[in-house]
Design a protein around this motif. Sequence first.
Motif, PDB file in Angstrom:
ATOM      1  N   LEU A 151    -107.064  -8.429 -38.812  1.00 42.71           N
ATOM      2  CA  LEU A 151    -106.585  -8.935 -40.111  1.00 42.71           C
ATOM      3  C   LEU A 151    -105.518  -8.058 -40.752  1.00 42.71           C
ATOM      4  CD1 LEU A 151    -110.116  -9.783 -41.604  1.00 42.71           C
ATOM      5  CD2 LEU A 151    -108.601 -11.283 -40.313  1.00 42.71           C
ATOM      6  N   GLY A 152    -105.066  -7.023 -40.065  1.00 36.64           N
ATOM      7  CA  GLY A 152    -104.116  -6.084 -40.678  1.00 36.64           C
ATOM      8  C   GLY A 152    -104.860  -4.861 -41.173  1.00 36.64           C
ATOM      9  N   ARG A 153    -104.161  -3.712 -41.238  1.00 34.70           N
ATOM     10  CA  ARG A 153    -104.814  -2.451 -41.593  1.00 34.70           C
ATOM     11  C   ARG A 153    -105.496  -2.583 -42.968  1.00 34.70           C
ATOM     12  NH1 ARG A 153    -103.847   1.923 -38.262  1.00 34.70           N
ATOM     13  NH2 ARG A 153    -105.801   2.543 -39.224  1.00 34.70           N
ATOM     14  N   GLY A 154    -106.671  -2.026 -43.052  1.00 36.00           N
ATOM     15  CA  GLY A 154    -107.450  -2.142 -44.286  1.00 36.00           C
ATOM     16  C   GLY A 154    -108.173  -3.484 -44.392  1.00 36.00           C
ATOM     17  N   GLY A 155    -108.161  -4.246 -43.301  1.00 33.35           N
ATOM     18  CA  GLY A 155    -108.625  -5.634 -43.338  1.00 33.35           C
ATOM     19  C   GLY A 155    -110.118  -5.827 -43.554  1.00 33.35           C
ATOM     20  N   THR A 156    -110.918  -4.776 -43.458  1.00 29.26           N
ATOM     21  CA  THR A 156    -112.361  -4.962 -43.678  1.00 29.26           C
ATOM     22  C   THR A 156    -112.648  -5.344 -45.132  1.00 29.26           C
ATOM     23  OG1 THR A 156    -112.747  -3.360 -41.929  1.00 29.26           O
ATOM     24  CG2 THR A 156    -114.625  -3.899 -43.296  1.00 29.26           C
ATOM     25  N   VAL A 165    -117.091 -14.677 -51.083  1.00 27.16           N
ATOM     26  CA  VAL A 165    -116.639 -15.972 -51.610  1.00 27.16           C
ATOM     27  C   VAL A 165    -117.479 -17.085 -50.996  1.00 27.16           C
ATOM     28  CG1 VAL A 165    -114.731 -17.645 -51.518  1.00 27.16           C
ATOM     29  CG2 VAL A 165    -114.261 -15.251 -52.107  1.00 27.16           C
ATOM     30  N   GLU A 166    -117.618 -17.047 -49.698  1.00 27.04           N
ATOM     31  CA  GLU A 166    -118.304 -18.130 -48.993  1.00 27.04           C
ATOM     32  C   GLU A 166    -119.771 -18.245 -49.418  1.00 27.04           C
ATOM     33  OE1 GLU A 166    -116.307 -20.042 -47.215  1.00 27.04           O
ATOM     34  OE2 GLU A 166    -118.043 -21.389 -47.072  1.00 27.04           O
ATOM     35  N   PHE A 167    -120.417 -17.096 -49.599  1.00 27.62           N
ATOM     36  CA  PHE A 167    -121.850 -17.113 -49.933  1.00 27.62           C
ATOM     37  C   PHE A 167    -122.101 -17.150 -51.442  1.00 27.62           C
ATOM     38  CE2 PHE A 167    -122.065 -15.990 -45.547  1.00 27.62           C
ATOM     39  CZ  PHE A 167    -123.288 -16.472 -45.109  1.00 27.62           C
ATOM     40  N   GLY A 168    -121.037 -16.933 -52.239  1.00 29.39           N
ATOM     41  CA  GLY A 168    -121.216 -16.869 -53.695  1.00 29.39           C
ATOM     42  C   GLY A 168    -121.979 -15.617 -54.105  1.00 29.39           C
ATOM     43  N   PHE A 169    -121.843 -14.538 -53.330  1.00 25.97           N
ATOM     44  CA  PHE A 169    -122.525 -13.277 -53.639  1.00 25.97           C
ATOM     45  C   PHE A 169    -121.570 -12.331 -54.371  1.00 25.97           C
ATOM     46  CE2 PHE A 169    -125.616 -13.199 -49.705  1.00 25.97           C
ATOM     47  CZ  PHE A 169    -126.150 -14.407 -50.126  1.00 25.97           C
ATOM     48  N   GLU A 170    -122.126 -11.278 -54.991  1.00 26.62           N
ATOM     49  CA  GLU A 170    -121.271 -10.218 -55.539  1.00 26.62           C
ATOM     50  C   GLU A 170    -120.626  -9.462 -54.399  1.00 26.62           C
ATOM     51  OE1 GLU A 170    -121.815  -7.702 -58.734  1.00 26.62           O
ATOM     52  OE2 GLU A 170    -123.581  -8.707 -59.513  1.00 26.62           O
ATOM     53  N   CYS A 171    -119.459  -8.863 -54.664  1.00 26.63           N
ATOM     54  CA  CYS A 171    -118.773  -8.126 -53.604  1.00 26.63           C
ATOM     55  C   CYS A 171    -118.578  -6.675 -54.022  1.00 26.63           C
ATOM     56  CB  CYS A 171    -117.407  -8.763 -53.342  1.00 26.63           C
ATOM     57  SG  CYS A 171    -116.525  -7.934 -52.025  1.00 26.63           S
ATOM     58  N   CYS A 172    -119.132  -5.775 -53.253  1.00 25.58           N
ATOM     59  CA  CYS A 172    -119.040  -4.367 -53.612  1.00 25.58           C
ATOM     60  C   CYS A 172    -118.425  -3.560 -52.464  1.00 25.58           C
ATOM     61  CB  CYS A 172    -120.447  -3.866 -53.919  1.00 25.58           C
ATOM     62  SG  CYS A 172    -120.417  -2.203 -54.503  1.00 25.58           S
ATOM     63  N   LEU A 173    -117.336  -2.883 -52.758  1.00 22.21           N
ATOM     64  CA  LEU A 173    -116.683  -2.054 -51.735  1.00 22.21           C
ATOM     65  C   LEU A 173    -117.041  -0.597 -51.999  1.00 22.21           C
ATOM     66  CD1 LEU A 173    -113.077  -3.651 -51.917  1.00 22.21           C
ATOM     67  CD2 LEU A 173    -115.048  -4.438 -50.574  1.00 22.21           C
ATOM     68  N   TYR A 174    -117.810  -0.027 -51.103  1.00 23.79           N
ATOM     69  CA  TYR A 174    -118.161   1.392 -51.267  1.00 23.79           C
ATOM     70  C   TYR A 174    -117.118   2.269 -50.574  1.00 23.79           C
ATOM     71  CZ  TYR A 174    -122.823   0.605 -53.221  1.00 23.79           C
ATOM     72  OH  TYR A 174    -123.873   0.262 -54.028  1.00 23.79           O
ATOM     73  N   LYS A 175    -116.560   3.190 -51.363  1.00 22.61           N
ATOM     74  CA  LYS A 175    -115.503   4.092 -50.855  1.00 22.61           C
ATOM     75  C   LYS A 175    -115.951   5.540 -51.061  1.00 22.61           C
ATOM     76  CE  LYS A 175    -112.428   0.573 -50.809  1.00 22.61           C
ATOM     77  NZ  LYS A 175    -111.516   0.147 -49.769  1.00 22.61           N
ATOM     78  N   ASP A 176    -115.044   6.464 -50.775  1.00 20.73           N
ATOM     79  CA  ASP A 176    -115.341   7.868 -51.048  1.00 20.73           C
ATOM     80  C   ASP A 176    -114.872   8.263 -52.447  1.00 20.73           C
ATOM     81  OD1 ASP A 176    -112.641   7.697 -50.541  1.00 20.73           O
ATOM     82  OD2 ASP A 176    -112.531   9.537 -49.361  1.00 20.73           O
ATOM     83  N   SER A 209    -100.879   2.199 -52.963  1.00 21.41           N
ATOM     84  CA  SER A 209    -102.229   2.597 -53.352  1.00 21.41           C
ATOM     85  C   SER A 209    -103.210   1.768 -52.525  1.00 21.41           C
ATOM     86  CB  SER A 209    -102.422   2.300 -54.833  1.00 21.41           C
ATOM     87  OG  SER A 209    -103.744   2.584 -55.180  1.00 21.41           O
ATOM     88  N   ASN A 210    -103.364   2.170 -51.251  1.00 20.35           N
ATOM     89  CA  ASN A 210    -104.106   1.289 -50.343  1.00 20.35           C
ATOM     90  C   ASN A 210    -105.616   1.456 -50.438  1.00 20.35           C
ATOM     91  OD1 ASN A 210    -104.023   3.781 -49.398  1.00 20.35           O
ATOM     92  ND2 ASN A 210    -103.097   3.335 -47.409  1.00 20.35           N
ATOM     93  N   VAL A 211    -106.090   1.856 -51.623  1.00 21.27           N
ATOM     94  CA  VAL A 211    -107.532   2.018 -51.798  1.00 21.27           C
ATOM     95  C   VAL A 211    -108.258   0.676 -51.574  1.00 21.27           C
ATOM     96  CG1 VAL A 211    -107.252   1.944 -54.323  1.00 21.27           C
ATOM     97  CG2 VAL A 211    -109.344   2.824 -53.358  1.00 21.27           C
ATOM     98  N   VAL A 212    -107.642  -0.428 -51.990  1.00 26.83           N
ATOM     99  CA  VAL A 212    -108.163  -1.761 -51.639  1.00 26.83           C
ATOM    100  C   VAL A 212    -107.002  -2.535 -51.006  1.00 26.83           C
ATOM    101  CG1 VAL A 212    -109.247  -3.887 -52.461  1.00 26.83           C
ATOM    102  CG2 VAL A 212    -109.697  -1.739 -53.655  1.00 26.83           C
ATOM    103  N   SER A 213    -107.248  -3.194 -49.895  1.00 25.16           N
ATOM    104  CA  SER A 213    -106.155  -3.869 -49.188  1.00 25.16           C
ATOM    105  C   SER A 213    -105.542  -4.975 -50.055  1.00 25.16           C
ATOM    106  CB  SER A 213    -106.679  -4.435 -47.862  1.00 25.16           C
ATOM    107  OG  SER A 213    -106.662  -5.840 -47.869  1.00 25.16           O
ATOM    108  N   HIS A 214    -104.214  -5.076 -50.012  1.00 21.86           N
ATOM    109  CA  HIS A 214    -103.550  -6.057 -50.880  1.00 21.86           C
ATOM    110  C   HIS A 214    -103.960  -7.484 -50.514  1.00 21.86           C
ATOM    111  CE1 HIS A 214    -100.459  -7.326 -47.916  1.00 21.86           C
ATOM    112  NE2 HIS A 214    -100.623  -6.109 -47.449  1.00 21.86           N
ATOM    113  N   LYS A 215    -104.261  -7.709 -49.229  1.00 21.99           N
ATOM    114  CA  LYS A 215    -104.670  -9.065 -48.835  1.00 21.99           C
ATOM    115  C   LYS A 215    -106.031  -9.415 -49.442  1.00 21.99           C
ATOM    116  CE  LYS A 215    -103.846 -10.578 -44.542  1.00 21.99           C
ATOM    117  NZ  LYS A 215    -103.754 -10.549 -43.055  1.00 21.99           N
ATOM    118  N   ALA A 216    -106.902  -8.408 -49.535  1.00 25.07           N
ATOM    119  CA  ALA A 216    -108.232  -8.647 -50.116  1.00 25.07           C
ATOM    120  C   ALA A 216    -108.101  -8.954 -51.609  1.00 25.07           C
ATOM    121  CB  ALA A 216    -109.128  -7.432 -49.901  1.00 25.07           C
TER     122      ALA A 216
END
Length: 358
Positions: A151-156, A165-176, A209-216
């Motif tokens: 999906l492109g770098r940072g794609g996870t 989105v698909e499941f209608g769940f909250e989305c949490c990105l854990y980083k450092d 500022s690639n902390v979150v991928s722009h595609k995401a």
Amino acid sequence: MCNIINPMSNVVIKFGGSVLSNLDNIGIVAKKIATEFKKPPIIVVSAMSGVTNKIESVIDSVYNSRDLQKDFVFSTGEMFSAGIFSMFLEKFGRKSEPLCGWQVPIETNSSHGNADIKAVHKERISSLLERDIIPVVAGFQGICDGRITTLGRGGTDLSAVSLAVEFGFECCLYKDVSGIFEVDPSIIKSKKLDFISYESMHNASLRGSNVVSHKAVKYASEKNIKVIVKSIFDESECTVISKKEGDSKNLIALQKAFCIKLTGLDIPEIENSIISFNKKWCIFLSESDYLKNKNNFMIEKMYKVNLMHEKPINIGIFIRIAKKYSEMYGNMDTYSWICVSKDKRKELTRELYECFAV
Ligand SMILES: Nc1ncnc2c1ncn2[C@@H]1O[C@H](COP(=O)(O)OP(=O)(O)O)[C@@H](O)[C@H]1O
Ligand SMILES: N[C@@H](CC(=O)OP(=O)(O)O)C(=O)O
């Protein structure tokens, strides 16, 4: 301030390479998930830190391969961490199953190396959740016509957002990091933001500022799903990325810039280059153009320090700072930039932050 993720609610949790830095850390976070989350979350993992870069250099050393083979190999870092993470969950008493993108399946278009998600199928993951089995999905990958795509770098981040989105769940990105800061905390100390709008985050992501991928961020904005960024080691803080228009803020994002300074007007033909005239001719190159041209031209590696401002800034002060550090700078309505050598980037960032931060 933070919306603490409720361990009793349904959630997609993504762990990036910065968290999955070694086996001990994977064990620590897996234990936390296994013991604290009563409802099975959907876990999405990146490759362990540095692994995708290593895979890329192996691919490049073997053969200038076709995208098909490249994506096949590229996606293995995430498969490894998904399998290991799932093993740890079982070790700590929870049933779990690791899944590659194609097993979910996450369908994409055929743009190998930078594919877009077309559909996420829910059945397989739903059946695991119903049986209290924690799915651990390998991020960054999907399938198109039976072939693995990435999906492109940072794609996870994008994998996680699309599942949420698909499941209608909250989305949490854990980083450092415990959220989004006005400036990358590894560069200087700055304020953490409680909220940031999709638009500001997207602009910052596109400008380094690639902390979150722009595609995401774009996907989340189109589907209007809020995204929480936080650190698993400090649950009291986070940043919420959402539609909410926050107060006016200035963000600084640093971007690597590869620059050919020209002596004459002998301009090489380089795709996607931006030619900038500011006392001297110069050409900014993308990283791939840099790699293609590095043996033919004297190319300087520089840093473009991008100041994103929601309101117009005092241009006199900006130009004074710019001239102190560099001959290459630009000023637009909503963002301004100065290009500097590596050794000056922190000092410049600090001065811009002190002058323009709200
Ligand atoms: N404005 C910012 N706020 C927070 N972190 C930032 C910012 N800009 C860049 N970063 C960097 O992003 C890193 C986390 O992103 P990344 O390494 O992609 O995480 P992961 O791979 O775990 O998802 C941090 O270590 C931090 O140095
Ligand atoms: N491992 C891939 C995908 C990814 O999303 O990584 P991370 O979440 O660690 O930025 C990459 O390095 O691009």
